[in-house]
Design a protein around this motif. Structure first.
Motif, PDB file in Angstrom:
ATOM      1  N   VAL A 143       0.848  -1.188   0.000  1.00 53.40           N
ATOM      2  CA  VAL A 143       0.000   0.000   0.000  1.00 53.40           C
ATOM      3  C   VAL A 143       0.885   1.241   0.000  1.00 53.40           C
ATOM      4  CG1 VAL A 143      -1.765   1.262   1.287  1.00 53.40           C
ATOM      5  CG2 VAL A 143      -1.835  -1.235   1.206  1.00 53.40           C
ATOM      6  N   PHE A 144       0.628   2.151  -0.926  1.00 53.36           N
ATOM      7  CA  PHE A 144       1.404   3.393  -1.019  1.00 53.36           C
ATOM      8  C   PHE A 144       0.886   4.447  -0.047  1.00 53.36           C
ATOM      9  CE2 PHE A 144       2.144   1.128  -4.888  1.00 53.36           C
ATOM     10  CZ  PHE A 144       3.484   1.309  -5.116  1.00 53.36           C
ATOM     11  N   ASN A 145      -0.409   4.467   0.152  1.00 52.10           N
ATOM     12  CA  ASN A 145      -1.025   5.340   1.139  1.00 52.10           C
ATOM     13  C   ASN A 145      -2.406   4.781   1.440  1.00 52.10           C
ATOM     14  OD1 ASN A 145      -1.235   7.400   2.976  1.00 52.10           O
ATOM     15  ND2 ASN A 145      -1.405   9.046   1.472  1.00 52.10           N
ATOM     16  N   SER A 146      -2.927   5.126   2.605  1.00 52.89           N
ATOM     17  CA  SER A 146      -4.222   4.563   2.988  1.00 52.89           C
ATOM     18  C   SER A 146      -4.925   5.467   3.984  1.00 52.89           C
ATOM     19  CB  SER A 146      -4.027   3.178   3.607  1.00 52.89           C
ATOM     20  OG  SER A 146      -3.247   3.280   4.784  1.00 52.89           O
ATOM     21  N   ALA A 147      -6.202   5.196   4.156  1.00 48.73           N
ATOM     22  CA  ALA A 147      -6.996   5.870   5.176  1.00 48.73           C
ATOM     23  C   ALA A 147      -8.038   4.880   5.671  1.00 48.73           C
ATOM     24  CB  ALA A 147      -7.672   7.112   4.604  1.00 48.73           C
ATOM     25  N   PHE A 167     -15.289  -9.133   6.600  1.00 44.81           N
ATOM     26  CA  PHE A 167     -15.708  -9.405   5.234  1.00 44.81           C
ATOM     27  C   PHE A 167     -16.088  -8.038   4.677  1.00 44.81           C
ATOM     28  CE2 PHE A 167     -18.882 -10.879   2.120  1.00 44.81           C
ATOM     29  CZ  PHE A 167     -18.122 -11.848   1.475  1.00 44.81           C
ATOM     30  N   MET A 168     -15.317  -7.523   3.709  1.00 47.29           N
ATOM     31  CA  MET A 168     -15.548  -6.167   3.209  1.00 47.29           C
ATOM     32  C   MET A 168     -15.965  -6.189   1.744  1.00 47.29           C
ATOM     33  SD  MET A 168     -12.583  -3.926   5.096  1.00 47.29           S
ATOM     34  CE  MET A 168     -13.575  -2.441   5.249  1.00 47.29           C
ATOM     35  N   PHE A 169     -16.717  -5.167   1.365  1.00 50.64           N
ATOM     36  CA  PHE A 169     -17.206  -5.021   0.000  1.00 50.64           C
ATOM     37  C   PHE A 169     -16.399  -3.957  -0.721  1.00 50.64           C
ATOM     38  CE2 PHE A 169     -20.622  -6.640   2.586  1.00 50.64           C
ATOM     39  CZ  PHE A 169     -21.077  -7.712   1.824  1.00 50.64           C
ATOM     40  N   LEU A 170     -16.194  -4.174  -1.997  1.00 51.09           N
ATOM     41  CA  LEU A 170     -15.432  -3.246  -2.827  1.00 51.09           C
ATOM     42  C   LEU A 170     -16.392  -2.258  -3.476  1.00 51.09           C
ATOM     43  CD1 LEU A 170     -12.513  -2.840  -3.840  1.00 51.09           C
ATOM     44  CD2 LEU A 170     -13.097  -4.278  -5.771  1.00 51.09           C
ATOM     45  N   LYS A 171     -16.019  -0.989  -3.484  1.00 53.65           N
ATOM     46  CA  LYS A 171     -16.829   0.012  -4.180  1.00 53.65           C
ATOM     47  C   LYS A 171     -15.931   0.818  -5.100  1.00 53.65           C
ATOM     48  CE  LYS A 171     -16.606   3.573  -0.626  1.00 53.65           C
ATOM     49  NZ  LYS A 171     -17.341   4.490   0.208  1.00 53.65           N
ATOM     50  N   PRO A 172     -16.415   1.127  -6.283  1.00 52.43           N
ATOM     51  CA  PRO A 172     -15.597   1.913  -7.215  1.00 52.43           C
ATOM     52  C   PRO A 172     -15.520   3.380  -6.784  1.00 52.43           C
ATOM     53  CG  PRO A 172     -17.738   1.431  -8.172  1.00 52.43           C
ATOM     54  CD  PRO A 172     -17.695   0.746  -6.836  1.00 52.43           C
ATOM     55  N   VAL A 173     -14.318   3.918  -6.813  1.00 56.38           N
ATOM     56  CA  VAL A 173     -14.097   5.328  -6.507  1.00 56.38           C
ATOM     57  C   VAL A 173     -13.144   5.860  -7.570  1.00 56.38           C
ATOM     58  CG1 VAL A 173     -13.156   6.976  -4.856  1.00 56.38           C
ATOM     59  CG2 VAL A 173     -14.431   5.010  -4.034  1.00 56.38           C
ATOM     60  N   PRO A 174     -13.571   6.880  -8.314  1.00 58.36           N
ATOM     61  CA  PRO A 174     -12.676   7.411  -9.350  1.00 58.36           C
ATOM     62  C   PRO A 174     -11.499   8.154  -8.740  1.00 58.36           C
ATOM     63  CG  PRO A 174     -14.642   8.767  -9.160  1.00 58.36           C
ATOM     64  CD  PRO A 174     -14.834   7.600  -8.232  1.00 58.36           C
ATOM     65  N   GLY A 175     -10.425   8.163  -9.474  1.00 53.69           N
ATOM     66  CA  GLY A 175      -9.236   8.882  -9.040  1.00 53.69           C
ATOM     67  C   GLY A 175      -8.176   8.793 -10.109  1.00 53.69           C
ATOM     68  N   LYS A 176      -7.111   9.526  -9.926  1.00 52.30           N
ATOM     69  CA  LYS A 176      -6.008   9.520 -10.890  1.00 52.30           C
ATOM     70  C   LYS A 176      -5.088   8.331 -10.670  1.00 52.30           C
ATOM     71  CE  LYS A 176      -6.031  14.532 -11.044  1.00 52.30           C
ATOM     72  NZ  LYS A 176      -5.389  15.729 -10.569  1.00 52.30           N
ATOM     73  N   LEU A 177      -5.048   7.829  -9.443  1.00 51.66           N
ATOM     74  CA  LEU A 177      -4.137   6.744  -9.086  1.00 51.66           C
ATOM     75  C   LEU A 177      -4.920   5.452  -8.856  1.00 51.66           C
ATOM     76  CD1 LEU A 177      -1.806   8.650  -6.606  1.00 51.66           C
ATOM     77  CD2 LEU A 177      -1.435   8.189  -9.029  1.00 51.66           C
ATOM     78  N   PRO A 178      -4.254   4.294  -8.983  1.00 51.84           N
ATOM     79  CA  PRO A 178      -4.943   3.025  -8.727  1.00 51.84           C
ATOM     80  C   PRO A 178      -5.386   2.948  -7.264  1.00 51.84           C
ATOM     81  CG  PRO A 178      -2.620   2.658  -9.298  1.00 51.84           C
ATOM     82  CD  PRO A 178      -2.868   4.114  -9.389  1.00 51.84           C
ATOM     83  N   ARG A 179      -6.674   2.684  -7.083  1.00 46.28           N
ATOM     84  CA  ARG A 179      -7.254   2.798  -5.745  1.00 46.28           C
ATOM     85  C   ARG A 179      -8.263   1.688  -5.491  1.00 46.28           C
ATOM     86  NH1 ARG A 179      -9.009   8.470  -3.719  1.00 46.28           N
ATOM     87  NH2 ARG A 179      -9.750   7.964  -1.675  1.00 46.28           N
ATOM     88  N   LEU A 180      -8.209   1.136  -4.297  1.00 46.92           N
ATOM     89  CA  LEU A 180      -9.233   0.205  -3.830  1.00 46.92           C
ATOM     90  C   LEU A 180      -9.939   0.856  -2.652  1.00 46.92           C
ATOM     91  CD1 LEU A 180      -7.273  -3.190  -3.823  1.00 46.92           C
ATOM     92  CD2 LEU A 180      -9.076  -2.506  -5.417  1.00 46.92           C
ATOM     93  N   SER A 181     -11.258   0.835  -2.672  1.00 43.75           N
ATOM     94  CA  SER A 181     -12.045   1.363  -1.557  1.00 43.75           C
ATOM     95  C   SER A 181     -12.957   0.255  -1.064  1.00 43.75           C
ATOM     96  CB  SER A 181     -12.863   2.577  -1.997  1.00 43.75           C
ATOM     97  OG  SER A 181     -12.010   3.653  -2.264  1.00 43.75           O
ATOM     98  N   ALA A 219      -2.417  12.571  -2.419  1.00 40.98           N
ATOM     99  CA  ALA A 219      -1.469  13.688  -2.300  1.00 40.98           C
ATOM    100  C   ALA A 219      -0.045  13.180  -2.142  1.00 40.98           C
ATOM    101  CB  ALA A 219      -1.852  14.579  -1.132  1.00 40.98           C
ATOM    102  N   GLY A 220       0.857  13.733  -2.942  1.00 36.71           N
ATOM    103  CA  GLY A 220       2.273  13.434  -2.823  1.00 36.71           C
ATOM    104  C   GLY A 220       2.722  12.129  -3.471  1.00 36.71           C
ATOM    105  N   ILE A 221       1.826  11.457  -4.194  1.00 35.74           N
ATOM    106  CA  ILE A 221       2.171  10.191  -4.854  1.00 35.74           C
ATOM    107  C   ILE A 221       1.899  10.344  -6.348  1.00 35.74           C
ATOM    108  CG2 ILE A 221       1.681   7.714  -4.991  1.00 35.74           C
ATOM    109  CD1 ILE A 221       0.545   7.917  -2.152  1.00 35.74           C
ATOM    110  N   SER A 222       2.806   9.825  -7.165  1.00 37.45           N
ATOM    111  CA  SER A 222       2.602   9.873  -8.614  1.00 37.45           C
ATOM    112  C   SER A 222       2.554   8.455  -9.176  1.00 37.45           C
ATOM    113  CB  SER A 222       3.721  10.660  -9.297  1.00 37.45           C
ATOM    114  OG  SER A 222       4.931   9.933  -9.222  1.00 37.45           O
ATOM    115  N   LEU A 223       1.963   8.321 -10.338  1.00 34.35           N
ATOM    116  CA  LEU A 223       1.894   7.029 -11.012  1.00 34.35           C
ATOM    117  C   LEU A 223       3.297   6.517 -11.338  1.00 34.35           C
ATOM    118  CD1 LEU A 223      -0.105   4.922 -11.991  1.00 34.35           C
ATOM    119  CD2 LEU A 223      -0.253   6.139 -14.155  1.00 34.35           C
ATOM    120  N   GLU A 224       4.215   7.425 -11.653  1.00 32.35           N
ATOM    121  CA  GLU A 224       5.597   7.042 -11.952  1.00 32.35           C
ATOM    122  C   GLU A 224       6.249   6.383 -10.737  1.00 32.35           C
ATOM    123  OE1 GLU A 224       4.368  10.215 -12.717  1.00 32.35           O
ATOM    124  OE2 GLU A 224       4.036   9.619 -14.803  1.00 32.35           O
ATOM    125  N   GLU A 225       5.997   6.932  -9.541  1.00 33.97           N
ATOM    126  CA  GLU A 225       6.549   6.351  -8.313  1.00 33.97           C
ATOM    127  C   GLU A 225       5.975   4.959  -8.063  1.00 33.97           C
ATOM    128  OE1 GLU A 225       7.329   9.621  -5.033  1.00 33.97           O
ATOM    129  OE2 GLU A 225       5.433  10.002  -6.095  1.00 33.97           O
TER     130      GLU A 225
END
Length: 163
Positions: free
Chosen positions: A16-20, A67-81, A110-116
């Motif tokens: 995980v690159f970042n999380s909340a 047991f968690m459910f996946l929901k789509p969330v748009p964003g610029k970076l690859p993200r699982l919610s 914030a502070g993360i790029s696709l290149e990284e």
């Protein structure tokens, strides 16, 4: 505020690159929500699932399993919610609470790029090329194994892109 130390999705530890992690309070009820910035490879692996068994190790060494459910969330970076109902037997002490009236969601991009992200795990894509080559080159290409051709084109392109 509680933070995520590590996470397992369906028994697989995920980088995980970042999380909340937070509790979302709404008129429909409260849910535990987990947002993760992951690699494109990880996103592809899990994005088509509806749900998964999730084990979250918090920075204070507590473990939340659900047991968690996946929901789509748009964003610029690859993200699982992910989200689930709150377990009355779990302690959510230190987990942030966000109200639907004051939806001040954490900005985990914030502070993360696709290149990284791609420096850690570069996805591979299949591509089909249509080329017009002399017959002797076509015959040679047909005699080669896919693995060898993949390596050849990778090296050719890397050399070409470095110019």
């Amino acid at each position: 505020m509680a933070g995520i130390k590590s996470i397992n999705l369906d028994g697989e530890e995920v980088y995980v690159f970042n999380s909340a992690i937070y509790i979302f309070e709404s008129s429909a009820g409260n849910t535990l929500e987990v947002d993760l910035i992951v690699s494109e490879v990880t996103l592809r692996k899990f994005q088509d699932r509806d749900s998964m068994i999730t084990e979250i190790e918090l920075e204070d060494d507590r473990i939340l399993s659900s047991f968690m459910f996946l929901k789509p969330v748009p964003g610029k970076l690859p993200r699982l919610s992910l989200f689930c109902e709150l377990d009355p037997e779990e302690s959510y002490e230190g987990v942030s609470r966000i109200s639907e009236e004051h939806s001040d969601f954490p900005d985990i991009e914030a502070g993360i790029s696709l290149e990284e992200i791609r420096k850690v795990e570069m996805p591979n894509e299949k591509i089909t090329l249509k080329l017009n080559l002399p017959i002797n080159q076509v015959e040679w290409l047909k005699e080669q194994k896919n693995k060898e051709l993949n390596q050849l084109f990778k090296e050719l392109l890397e050399g070409y892109l470095e110019r």
